[in-house]
Design a protein around this motif. Sequence first.
Motif, PDB file in Angstrom:
ATOM      1  N   HIS A  98       0.844  -1.195   0.000  1.00 56.64           N
ATOM      2  CA  HIS A  98       0.000   0.000   0.000  1.00 56.64           C
ATOM      3  C   HIS A  98       0.877   1.241   0.000  1.00 56.64           C
ATOM      4  CE1 HIS A  98      -2.359   3.207   2.208  1.00 56.64           C
ATOM      5  NE2 HIS A  98      -3.084   2.979   1.131  1.00 56.64           N
ATOM      6  N   ALA A 123      -3.204   1.448  -4.348  1.00 53.76           N
ATOM      7  CA  ALA A 123      -3.004   2.899  -4.178  1.00 53.76           C
ATOM      8  C   ALA A 123      -1.531   3.186  -3.922  1.00 53.76           C
ATOM      9  CB  ALA A 123      -3.859   3.427  -3.029  1.00 53.76           C
ATOM     10  N   THR A 214      -7.260   3.459  -6.716  1.00 48.60           N
ATOM     11  CA  THR A 214      -8.272   4.078  -5.869  1.00 48.60           C
ATOM     12  C   THR A 214      -8.796   5.345  -6.558  1.00 48.60           C
ATOM     13  OG1 THR A 214      -6.321   4.865  -4.668  1.00 48.60           O
ATOM     14  CG2 THR A 214      -7.648   3.180  -3.603  1.00 48.60           C
ATOM     15  N   ASP A 217      -8.639   9.094  -4.531  1.00 51.99           N
ATOM     16  CA  ASP A 217      -7.419   9.200  -3.727  1.00 51.99           C
ATOM     17  C   ASP A 217      -6.884  10.624  -3.720  1.00 51.99           C
ATOM     18  OD1 ASP A 217      -4.818   8.734  -2.548  1.00 51.99           O
ATOM     19  OD2 ASP A 217      -5.023   6.652  -3.165  1.00 51.99           O
ATOM     20  N   THR A 222      -5.362   9.713  -8.401  1.00 52.89           N
ATOM     21  CA  THR A 222      -5.783   8.732  -9.395  1.00 52.89           C
ATOM     22  C   THR A 222      -5.098   8.945 -10.746  1.00 52.89           C
ATOM     23  OG1 THR A 222      -7.915   8.563  -8.262  1.00 52.89           O
ATOM     24  CG2 THR A 222      -7.778   7.665 -10.488  1.00 52.89           C
ATOM     25  N   THR A 239      -9.876  -1.532 -10.031  1.00 56.33           N
ATOM     26  CA  THR A 239     -10.215  -0.265  -9.398  1.00 56.33           C
ATOM     27  C   THR A 239     -11.114  -0.506  -8.188  1.00 56.33           C
ATOM     28  OG1 THR A 239     -12.167   0.079 -10.803  1.00 56.33           O
ATOM     29  CG2 THR A 239     -10.084   1.015 -11.578  1.00 56.33           C
ATOM     30  N   THR A 242     -12.738   4.300  -3.707  1.00 53.13           N
ATOM     31  CA  THR A 242     -12.444   4.783  -2.360  1.00 53.13           C
ATOM     32  C   THR A 242     -11.354   5.837  -2.416  1.00 53.13           C
ATOM     33  OG1 THR A 242     -10.638   3.250  -1.862  1.00 53.13           O
ATOM     34  CG2 THR A 242     -12.881   2.448  -1.463  1.00 53.13           C
ATOM     35  N   HIS A 244      -7.662   6.922  -0.197  1.00 50.16           N
ATOM     36  CA  HIS A 244      -6.352   6.287  -0.124  1.00 50.16           C
ATOM     37  C   HIS A 244      -6.312   5.065   0.788  1.00 50.16           C
ATOM     38  CE1 HIS A 244      -2.062   6.186  -0.760  1.00 50.16           C
ATOM     39  NE2 HIS A 244      -1.804   6.270   0.536  1.00 50.16           N
ATOM     40  N   PRO A 246      -8.533   2.102   1.447  1.00 47.30           N
ATOM     41  CA  PRO A 246      -9.672   1.199   1.272  1.00 47.30           C
ATOM     42  C   PRO A 246      -9.769   0.133   2.348  1.00 47.30           C
ATOM     43  CG  PRO A 246      -7.969   0.745  -0.372  1.00 47.30           C
ATOM     44  CD  PRO A 246      -7.595   2.026   0.313  1.00 47.30           C
ATOM     45  N   LEU A 254     -11.925  -4.651  -0.773  1.00 42.76           N
ATOM     46  CA  LEU A 254     -10.498  -4.669  -1.093  1.00 42.76           C
ATOM     47  C   LEU A 254      -9.970  -6.091  -1.084  1.00 42.76           C
ATOM     48  CD1 LEU A 254      -7.782  -3.371  -1.668  1.00 42.76           C
ATOM     49  CD2 LEU A 254      -7.540  -2.934   0.793  1.00 42.76           C
TER      50      LEU A 254
END
Length: 269
Positions: A98, A123, A214, A217, A222, A239, A242, A244, A246, A254
């Motif tokens: 992440h 993300a 995301t 974000d 994005t 995708t 949400t 940043h 999720p 997710l």
Amino acid sequence: MKVFAGAAAVILATAPVAIAASPHKATEVLVHGAFETSGVWDRVTAKLEKDGYSVKTVDLPGRPGNEAPMSAISLDLYQQTIATAIAGERHPVVLVGHSFGGFAISAEAEAEPDKVQTLLYVAAYLPRSGDSLLTMATADRGSKLAPLLVINKEKGYASVAPEAGAAVFASDAPAAVQSIVAGGIVNEPLAPLVTPIVLTDSRFGSVDKVTIRTLRDQVVSTPFQVEMAKSTPVRLQLTIDTGHTPFVTEPNRLALEIEKAAGPHRRTL
């Protein structure tokens, strides 16, 4: 620290019940981003385990869960921490990163490409050789995080004002959840953020890659996520609608996207 997980619990009141992991599914190794701990993955872990996956979470050095002097922390140490976490695995793993975790999983793929089935960027920064978090974040004109960063060179860490940071990290969450998220924000070691990563086509380039973009974000914007996926070939682009984080607002969704990305084994050790 489990504060991010507590925020997810505000949104989802009931936790799924875990069942035995299937031997036919790759182990999912979840790596958090900057200003986070492994606790951010708690709700995602519960869903993945319920669906039969073996899951490991990694606390990178320099934060609660893996204390270390800031002066001793490096991007190489992050990679070595992941390598230690997967050392006993009999089959290649899915490394899920992440945000800044994208750098850490990329470094591990460069060091041990045969141990990685898939790199999954949630993300996350998808770097090219020579990139650092600093250079990539500076290039992301849609990010709202930069003005919130406080750099303490003397003590060797970066920090974010908790309430302001939570409003950006969990921009799609209600205020009550953002308040809980604020309590989970930790200082981030500075050295890994400014270290250029070294990646090669023969090692990092040989590993399967998937992104989960995301769509709301405010940290890794994005459009910037789109540009990164254009610069580095990926097998699949998923995708999730949400901000940043999720794992806070849509942990079960997710987890399902992570399961889509994993696919069948493509490598053997």
